[in-house]
Design a protein around this motif. Sequence first.
Motif, short mmCIF file in Angstrom:
data_model
loop_
_atom_site.label_atom_id
_atom_site.label_comp_id
_atom_site.label_asym_id
_atom_site.label_seq_id
_atom_site.Cartn_x
_atom_site.Cartn_y
_atom_site.Cartn_z
N MET A 121 0.84 -1.18 0.00
CA MET A 121 0.00 0.00 0.00
C MET A 121 0.88 1.25 0.00
SD MET A 121 -3.14 0.94 2.50
CE MET A 121 -2.41 1.79 3.87
N GLN A 122 0.49 2.21 -0.82
CA GLN A 122 1.27 3.44 -0.93
C GLN A 122 0.96 4.37 0.24
OE1 GLN A 122 1.08 5.08 -4.77
NE2 GLN A 122 2.30 6.85 -4.31
N GLU A 123 1.98 5.07 0.69
CA GLU A 123 1.84 5.99 1.82
C GLU A 123 1.08 7.25 1.41
OE1 GLU A 123 3.55 7.54 5.73
OE2 GLU A 123 4.08 5.65 4.79
N LEU A 124 0.18 7.68 2.27
CA LEU A 124 -0.56 8.91 2.07
C LEU A 124 0.25 10.05 2.67
CD1 LEU A 124 -3.34 9.98 1.08
CD2 LEU A 124 -4.16 9.64 3.41
N THR A 125 0.55 11.07 1.86
CA THR A 125 1.32 12.21 2.34
C THR A 125 0.44 13.45 2.41
OG1 THR A 125 2.01 12.91 0.15
CG2 THR A 125 3.40 11.27 1.26
N LEU A 126 0.96 14.50 2.99
CA LEU A 126 0.21 15.76 3.09
C LEU A 126 -0.19 16.32 1.73
CD1 LEU A 126 2.07 17.65 5.96
CD2 LEU A 126 -0.31 16.92 5.96
N THR A 127 0.62 16.07 0.72
CA THR A 127 0.32 16.65 -0.59
C THR A 127 -0.86 15.98 -1.29
OG1 THR A 127 1.99 15.23 -1.61
CG2 THR A 127 2.67 17.45 -0.99
N THR A 128 -1.14 14.72 -0.97
CA THR A 128 -2.23 14.02 -1.65
C THR A 128 -3.58 14.69 -1.41
OG1 THR A 128 -0.98 11.96 -1.46
CG2 THR A 128 -3.31 11.78 -2.02
N PRO A 129 -4.03 14.88 -0.16
CA PRO A 129 -5.31 15.58 0.02
C PRO A 129 -5.24 17.05 -0.39
CG PRO A 129 -4.35 15.01 2.15
CD PRO A 129 -3.50 14.38 1.11
N ALA A 130 -4.05 17.63 -0.30
CA ALA A 130 -3.91 19.04 -0.69
C ALA A 130 -4.16 19.23 -2.18
CB ALA A 130 -2.52 19.55 -0.31
N HIS A 135 -1.86 7.80 10.64
CA HIS A 135 -1.95 7.49 9.21
C HIS A 135 -3.10 6.56 8.86
CE1 HIS A 135 1.62 9.69 8.02
NE2 HIS A 135 2.18 9.27 9.14
N ASN A 136 -3.39 5.58 9.69
CA ASN A 136 -4.50 4.68 9.38
C ASN A 136 -5.84 5.43 9.35
OD1 ASN A 136 -2.97 2.39 9.02
ND2 ASN A 136 -3.15 1.73 11.16
N ALA A 137 -6.06 6.26 10.35
CA ALA A 137 -7.28 7.08 10.38
C ALA A 137 -7.30 8.03 9.18
CB ALA A 137 -7.36 7.85 11.69
N ALA A 138 -6.15 8.59 8.84
CA ALA A 138 -6.07 9.52 7.71
C ALA A 138 -6.49 8.85 6.40
CB ALA A 138 -4.66 10.09 7.59
N VAL A 139 -6.05 7.60 6.22
CA VAL A 139 -6.40 6.87 4.99
C VAL A 139 -7.91 6.68 4.90
CG1 VAL A 139 -6.20 4.63 3.85
CG2 VAL A 139 -4.16 5.74 4.75
N TRP A 140 -8.53 6.30 6.00
CA TRP A 140 -9.98 6.09 5.99
C TRP A 140 -10.75 7.39 5.79
CZ3 TRP A 140 -12.31 1.68 5.23
CH2 TRP A 140 -11.62 0.50 5.50
N ILE A 141 -10.33 8.44 6.45
CA ILE A 141 -10.99 9.74 6.30
C ILE A 141 -10.83 10.26 4.89
CG2 ILE A 141 -10.96 12.16 7.09
CD1 ILE A 141 -12.24 10.26 9.09
N PHE A 142 -9.64 10.09 4.31
CA PHE A 142 -9.42 10.53 2.94
C PHE A 142 -10.30 9.73 1.98
CE2 PHE A 142 -6.90 10.68 -1.07
CZ PHE A 142 -7.08 12.03 -1.32
N MET A 156 -5.27 15.84 6.41
CA MET A 156 -3.95 16.46 6.54
C MET A 156 -3.56 16.59 8.02
SD MET A 156 -4.21 19.29 3.52
CE MET A 156 -2.59 19.94 3.79
N PHE A 157 -4.54 16.94 8.85
CA PHE A 157 -4.25 17.06 10.28
C PHE A 157 -3.88 15.69 10.86
CE2 PHE A 157 -5.74 16.95 14.72
CZ PHE A 157 -4.87 17.90 15.25
N LEU A 158 -4.61 14.66 10.47
CA LEU A 158 -4.32 13.31 10.98
C LEU A 158 -2.94 12.83 10.52
CD1 LEU A 158 -7.83 11.67 10.52
CD2 LEU A 158 -6.74 12.35 12.68
N ILE A 159 -2.56 13.17 9.31
CA ILE A 159 -1.22 12.83 8.84
C ILE A 159 -0.18 13.58 9.67
CG2 ILE A 159 0.41 13.03 6.91
CD1 ILE A 159 -2.04 12.59 5.04
N TYR A 160 -0.47 14.85 9.93
CA TYR A 160 0.45 15.70 10.69
C TYR A 160 0.70 15.15 12.09
CZ TYR A 160 2.29 19.89 12.94
OH TYR A 160 3.07 20.77 13.65
#
Length: 134
Positions: free
Chosen positions: A1-10, A89-96, A81-85
């Motif tokens: 699985m690819q990592e979700l970074t701040l730039t993806t949702p941005a 990361h797991n929560a960030a992936v689901w929220i995204f 982005m906040f969750l990644i910050y």
Amino acid sequence: MQELTLTTPALLFSAISLIMLAYTNRFLAYAAIIRNLSDKYIERKEAVLIRQINNLKLRLNLTRWMQILGISSLLLCVLTMFLIYIDLHNAAVWIFGLALLLLILSLAFLIREIQISALALEHHLSDMEKQIDS
């Protein structure tokens, strides 16, 4: 699985902002049409006007939901982005993923609204053709 970074949702910020601008323009156009139609309806209560009013109510409702879903998608992108910050990361992936789903629903509502708008214009053209032919 690819990592979700701040730039993806941005990346979605500009796209969602442009979509929201288009939705707002549709909403403002409907407001102007409804005000004009209201004056006509007060003068004469014709079946054609009632059909147009019902059509506009449906389109306005769809546009409202398009806006709500689009704004919710943007809000969830910011939350992602906040969750990644804060390294959740797991929560960030689901929220995204949820943000993307809301954006998809918003665009699906847009497709339906466009179909209804096109049908309304076809009815209007048909009414004009009847007047020309008579």
